[in-house]
Motif scaffolding. Structure first.
Motif, PDB file in Angstrom:
ATOM      1  N   THR A  63       0.789  -1.228   0.000  1.00 37.83           N
ATOM      2  CA  THR A  63       0.000   0.000   0.000  1.00 37.83           C
ATOM      3  C   THR A  63       0.824   1.283   0.000  1.00 37.83           C
ATOM      4  OG1 THR A  63      -0.182  -0.108   2.422  1.00 37.83           O
ATOM      5  CG2 THR A  63      -1.981  -1.077   1.132  1.00 37.83           C
ATOM      6  N   LEU A 209      -7.717   8.137  -6.258  1.00 38.76           N
ATOM      7  CA  LEU A 209      -7.027   7.895  -4.989  1.00 38.76           C
ATOM      8  C   LEU A 209      -5.970   8.966  -4.745  1.00 38.76           C
ATOM      9  CD1 LEU A 209      -6.421   5.891  -2.580  1.00 38.76           C
ATOM     10  CD2 LEU A 209      -4.655   4.903  -4.071  1.00 38.76           C
ATOM     11  N   GLY A 243     -12.525  12.012   0.239  1.00 37.00           N
ATOM     12  CA  GLY A 243     -12.563  11.058  -0.859  1.00 37.00           C
ATOM     13  C   GLY A 243     -11.743   9.827  -0.557  1.00 37.00           C
ATOM     14  N   ARG A 244     -11.213   9.196  -1.611  1.00 30.94           N
ATOM     15  CA  ARG A 244     -10.335   8.027  -1.447  1.00 30.94           C
ATOM     16  C   ARG A 244      -8.939   8.520  -1.073  1.00 30.94           C
ATOM     17  NH1 ARG A 244      -9.937   4.970  -6.780  1.00 30.94           N
ATOM     18  NH2 ARG A 244      -8.589   3.605  -5.539  1.00 30.94           N
ATOM     19  N   THR A 245      -8.546   8.287   0.164  1.00 28.94           N
ATOM     20  CA  THR A 245      -7.234   8.735   0.625  1.00 28.94           C
ATOM     21  C   THR A 245      -6.574   7.637   1.426  1.00 28.94           C
ATOM     22  OG1 THR A 245      -7.950  11.049   0.749  1.00 28.94           O
ATOM     23  CG2 THR A 245      -5.988  10.453   1.991  1.00 28.94           C
ATOM     24  N   THR A 266     -10.763   6.968   5.776  1.00 23.41           N
ATOM     25  CA  THR A 266      -9.382   7.106   5.302  1.00 23.41           C
ATOM     26  C   THR A 266      -8.609   5.816   5.536  1.00 23.41           C
ATOM     27  OG1 THR A 266      -9.403   9.470   5.790  1.00 23.41           O
ATOM     28  CG2 THR A 266      -7.242   8.425   5.566  1.00 23.41           C
ATOM     29  N   LYS A 346      -8.529  -2.880   0.654  1.00 27.58           N
ATOM     30  CA  LYS A 346      -9.545  -2.003   1.229  1.00 27.58           C
ATOM     31  C   LYS A 346      -8.966  -0.632   1.550  1.00 27.58           C
ATOM     32  CE  LYS A 346     -13.091  -1.771   4.827  1.00 27.58           C
ATOM     33  NZ  LYS A 346     -13.690  -2.452   6.015  1.00 27.58           N
ATOM     34  N   GLY A 349      -9.029   1.455  -1.358  1.00 28.00           N
ATOM     35  CA  GLY A 349     -10.333   1.635  -1.980  1.00 28.00           C
ATOM     36  C   GLY A 349     -10.566   0.740  -3.166  1.00 28.00           C
ATOM     37  N   ARG A 350      -9.948  -0.450  -3.172  1.00 23.86           N
ATOM     38  CA  ARG A 350     -10.081  -1.392  -4.284  1.00 23.86           C
ATOM     39  C   ARG A 350     -10.744  -2.678  -3.796  1.00 23.86           C
ATOM     40  NH1 ARG A 350      -6.850  -0.354  -9.011  1.00 23.86           N
ATOM     41  NH2 ARG A 350      -7.755  -2.319  -9.725  1.00 23.86           N
TER      42      ARG A 350
END
Length: 435
Positions: A63, A209, A243-245, A266, A346, A349-350
């Motif tokens: 990640t 992302l 958002g996606r962070t 987050t 996760k 965000g996938r």
């Protein structure tokens, strides 16, 4: 073509961290999973069957990485973070050419794939070169082109370049959607609140992302903490947590910061090896997980770790969590395995990666048992077999790897890239950067 993989043990990385005996995994001709379960319950199939020994599992998800830094491996191994960046790494990176980034990423991607790491979240410069390298090796990457406010860098131009790229190629592209585009604002201390807000708005408009370093070293964000209370509080003020962070490192967090991450959804990229090597601290992973924060594992760069073998983080994460809490049960082998697979997906965000479930991409890793770590064989309790994999074997016995159903590693070596040739290129480039 459709494929069926038959193995004596399959680890699907479901929430219970089940271990399936005599199981099959089916992959359709698009590279997606259609079935994972006991062979006795498998549907009728005319697919090509691949029979494996040992363990079949999902590819690991890294990640947080700066994998082109294979070129800088070993530089400043005994220097703390801020000195390491300012005195050694950033001056060396200033000498890099775009093609150097591709060379470094080629080796980084091959290194990760040989260790069973099929996906990495990369924050770096010249991300077009990183995308080209990943498409060459067959790996998978989520790219966060670096955005920084420095005298020789224009953050507005960097942001505009990311926007043009996403608007031209889309968020995901390549065979098996191997490349995802996003944003890489370096940190709250390398961008003004205005810059951070602009990134947040741009990413939100595109559903992209954002990868950002958060509270890595105790002394790095003093001004931001004084003005805003904490780095997460600042990021929330400018909209970056809406958002996606994914927050990389996130070591020096308060209870309020952890609650904020949980409330905003987050993700957190835990990099225990790099954090320990640079004496940055031990992240509060136990508290983060208890609060419901999605936590994945990251290697950080191969110049700060000094490798990109996520199996080492799989071991260090529970070890450091146990030391920090004084509780030997705070993180189990199963917990650590899920952080490196399902949890990492996760955090990014996938929901199409990190587990062997119908609809997800068929990113698969085959681990054989020809190793002292598995001397007791398969006929042991499930918990013992998983412990042998996590605590003892690590990456040593990764033999074969598939990404989106396509084999990219066979018998421990890349099937797409001449590793010796790439290593020679890295050695030549690294010598020039040192000069």
């Amino acid at each position: 073509m459709s494929r069926r993989f038959h193995a004596p043990v399959v680890l699907p990385a479901d929430p219970a961290c089940s271990l399936l005996r005599d199981a099959v995994v089916d992959v359709d001709d698009t590279g997606h999973l259609t079935f994972c379960g006991p062979a006795s319950a498998a549907p009728e199939s005319t697919a090509l069957v691949t029979t494996l020994s040992g363990i079949l599992m999902p590819g690991l998800v890294n990640t947080h990485a700066h994998s082109p830094m294979t070129l800088l491996r070993g530089m400043g191994g005994d220097v703390p973070l801020l000195r390491w960046l300012n005195e050694l790494i950033w001056p060396a990176e200033a000498k890099m050419r775009p093609e150097d980034v591709r060379t470094g990423m080629l080796l980084g991607s091959v290194e990760m794939l040989r260790h069973g790491v099929t996906t990495s979240a990369e924050m770096y410069f010249d991300c077009e070169q990183i995308a080209e390298a990943v498409l060459t090796t067959g790996g998978r990457a989520l790219l966060g082109p670096a955005i920084m406010d420095l005298p020789h860098m224009d953050w507005r131009a960097q942001l505009a370049a990311v926007e043009r790229w996403i608007d031209t190629d889309g968020l995901r592209f390549g065979p098996g959607e191997r490349v995802e585009l996003g944003y890489g604002p370096h940190s709250a201390y390398m961008l003004t609140p205005e810059g951070l807000r602009a990134v947040a708005e741009s990413a939100a408009a595109r559903g992209a992302l954002v990868q950002i370093h958060v509270a890595e070293a105790a002394a790095e964000d003093l001004k931001q903490r004084e003005l805003h209370g904490s780095v997460p509080a600042l990021l929330d003020e400018v909209g970056l947590l809406s958002g996606r962070t994914v927050a990389a490192h996130a070591i020096h967090l308060s209870d309020a910061d952890i609650a904020l991450f949980a409330a905003r959804g987050t993700g957190m990229a835990h990099c225990p090896g790099s954090n320990a090597k640079l004496a940055s601290g031990i992240a509060r992973v136990t508290e983060l997980r208890a609060a419901g924060v999605a936590v994945g594992l990251g290697t950080d760069g191969p110049a700060s770790n000094d490798d990109i073998d996520l199996w080492e983080e799989l071991q260090l994460a529970p070890m450091l969590a146990r030391l920090a809490t004084g509780d030997a049960m705070t993180m189990t082998a199963a917990d650590a395995f899920l952080l490196a697979t399902r949890g990492g997906a996760k955090a990014l965000g996938r929901d199409d990666l990190g587990a062997l479930e119908p609809g997800r991409w068929a990113d698969l890793v085959h681990v054989d048992l020809d190793d002292p770590a598995f001397a007791t064989g398969l006929d042991v309790p499930d918990e013992q077999l998983l412990a042998n994999l996590v605590w003892a074997a690590g990456s040593r016995r990764v033999r074969d790897v598939w990404v989106a159903g396509e084999q990219v590693v066979g018998e421990g070596e890349s099937l797409r890239v001449d590793r010796a040739k790439v290593q020679a290129s890295v050695a030549e480039t690294a010598a020039r950067l040192r000069g």
